[in-house]
Design a protein around this motif. Structure first.
Motif, PDB file in Angstrom:
ATOM      1  N   UNK A  35       0.857  -1.182   0.000  1.00  0.00           N
ATOM      2  CA  UNK A  35       0.000   0.000   0.000  1.00  0.00           C
ATOM      3  C   UNK A  35       0.896   1.237   0.000  1.00  0.00           C
ATOM      4  N   UNK A  36       0.489   2.266  -0.691  1.00  0.00           N
ATOM      5  CA  UNK A  36       1.268   3.497  -0.727  1.00  0.00           C
ATOM      6  C   UNK A  36       1.202   4.182   0.632  1.00  0.00           C
ATOM      7  N   UNK A  37       2.279   4.859   1.004  1.00  0.00           N
ATOM      8  CA  UNK A  37       2.313   5.601   2.263  1.00  0.00           C
ATOM      9  C   UNK A  37       1.395   6.813   2.120  1.00  0.00           C
ATOM     10  N   UNK A  38       0.434   6.917   3.019  1.00  0.00           N
ATOM     11  CA  UNK A  38      -0.554   8.000   2.937  1.00  0.00           C
ATOM     12  C   UNK A  38       0.019   9.298   3.509  1.00  0.00           C
ATOM     13  N   UNK A  39      -0.658  10.384   3.196  1.00  0.00           N
ATOM     14  CA  UNK A  39      -0.269  11.679   3.748  1.00  0.00           C
ATOM     15  C   UNK A  39      -0.349  11.656   5.275  1.00  0.00           C
ATOM     16  N   UNK A  40      -1.376  10.998   5.816  1.00  0.00           N
ATOM     17  CA  UNK A  40      -1.527  10.911   7.278  1.00  0.00           C
ATOM     18  C   UNK A  40      -0.342  10.171   7.903  1.00  0.00           C
ATOM     19  N   UNK A  41       0.121   9.105   7.259  1.00  0.00           N
ATOM     20  CA  UNK A  41       1.271   8.378   7.794  1.00  0.00           C
ATOM     21  C   UNK A  41       2.539   9.222   7.670  1.00  0.00           C
ATOM     22  N   UNK A  42       2.691   9.933   6.559  1.00  0.00           N
ATOM     23  CA  UNK A  42       3.860  10.820   6.406  1.00  0.00           C
ATOM     24  C   UNK A  42       3.882  11.873   7.509  1.00  0.00           C
ATOM     25  N   UNK A  43       2.709  12.437   7.820  1.00  0.00           N
ATOM     26  CA  UNK A  43       2.632  13.439   8.886  1.00  0.00           C
ATOM     27  C   UNK A  43       2.947  12.830  10.244  1.00  0.00           C
ATOM     28  N   UNK A  44       2.475  11.600  10.470  1.00  0.00           N
ATOM     29  CA  UNK A  44       2.779  10.901  11.727  1.00  0.00           C
ATOM     30  C   UNK A  44       4.277  10.665  11.837  1.00  0.00           C
ATOM     31  N   UNK A  45       4.905  10.237  10.747  1.00  0.00           N
ATOM     32  CA  UNK A  45       6.358  10.003  10.757  1.00  0.00           C
ATOM     33  C   UNK A  45       7.120  11.311  10.987  1.00  0.00           C
ATOM     34  N   UNK A  46       6.644  12.401  10.394  1.00  0.00           N
ATOM     35  CA  UNK A  46       7.333  13.695  10.531  1.00  0.00           C
ATOM     36  C   UNK A  46       7.294  14.206  11.974  1.00  0.00           C
ATOM     37  N   UNK A  47       6.247  13.859  12.715  1.00  0.00           N
ATOM     38  CA  UNK A  47       6.141  14.289  14.115  1.00  0.00           C
ATOM     39  C   UNK A  47       7.099  13.539  15.021  1.00  0.00           C
ATOM     40  N   UNK A  48       7.616  12.428  14.549  1.00  0.00           N
ATOM     41  CA  UNK A  48       8.561  11.650  15.363  1.00  0.00           C
ATOM     42  C   UNK A  48       9.908  12.373  15.330  1.00  0.00           C
ATOM     43  N   UNK A  49      10.318  12.868  16.455  1.00  0.00           N
ATOM     44  CA  UNK A  49      11.542  13.681  16.510  1.00  0.00           C
ATOM     45  C   UNK A  49      12.815  12.855  16.530  1.00  0.00           C
ATOM     46  N   UNK A  50      12.736  11.610  16.969  1.00  0.00           N
ATOM     47  CA  UNK A  50      13.953  10.814  17.084  1.00  0.00           C
ATOM     48  C   UNK A  50      14.299  10.054  15.807  1.00  0.00           C
ATOM     49  N   UNK A  51      13.446  10.094  14.811  1.00  0.00           N
ATOM     50  CA  UNK A  51      13.737   9.431  13.546  1.00  0.00           C
ATOM     51  C   UNK A  51      13.687   7.918  13.616  1.00  0.00           C
ATOM     52  N   UNK A  52      13.213   7.361  14.733  1.00  0.00           N
ATOM     53  CA  UNK A  52      13.105   5.908  14.854  1.00  0.00           C
ATOM     54  C   UNK A  52      12.079   5.370  13.871  1.00  0.00           C
ATOM     55  N   UNK A  53      12.240   4.115  13.475  1.00  0.00           N
ATOM     56  CA  UNK A  53      11.219   3.493  12.627  1.00  0.00           C
ATOM     57  C   UNK A  53       9.938   3.291  13.438  1.00  0.00           C
TER      58      UNK A  53
END
Length: 141
Positions: A110-128
């Motif tokens: 499945x393609x990475x959604x905008x909502x998931x991209x925003x969730x990932x961007x909020x993660x400050x430590x860059x962890x998976x």
């Protein structure tokens, strides 16, 4: 004899009524809420089926017209992998990521959604993602 025949007919109807699946369909009991693209889905029993080339349909069993057609692309894997859906989960959100079917070496990503991209961007430590969760196919009854 009539009682036995009635029991067999009832059992057959009960098996058909939960989703009337066809070859290629995957039935999943997903015990948590998850996102598909920009749509939030509740936990429940879903049928995931091919809709067209590059499109899968996700339908809530007994959900009436509650279904989504979602674009996907193929990814290479192993033929002896169990039938399952893979979710990427962060803090309080899970996103469907992949669908695998036993006996095929091609999965659906499945393609990475905008909502998931925003969730990932909020993660400050860059962890998976916190974890990846696999939901195995529900046995057919």
């Amino acid at each position: 004899m009539k009682k036995l025949l009635g029991a067999v007919v009832c059992a057959l109807l009960a098996g058909l009524s939960f989703g009337q699946t066809k070859p290629g369909d995957v039935v999943l009991d997903i015990p948590f809420a998850f996102a598909v693209g920009s749509q939030q889905m509740d936990g429940g029993r879903y049928i995931v089926s091919p809709a067209a080339e590059g499109i899968v349909r996700i339908a809530l069993v007994g959900g009436g017209d509650r279904q989504l057609n979602v674009p996907v692309h193929s990814v290479q894997g192993s033929e002896n992998s169990p039938t399952r859906a893979v979710f990427r989960c962060y803090e309080n959100s899970c996103f469907i990521s992949q669908l695998w079917i036993t006996g095929t070496s091609q999965g659906r990503q499945f393609y990475v959604s905008q909502a998931e991209k925003e969730t990932m961007a909020r993660r400050t430590n860059g962890d998976p993602p916190r974890n990846e969760v696999s939901v195995l196919q529900t046995p057919r009854r």
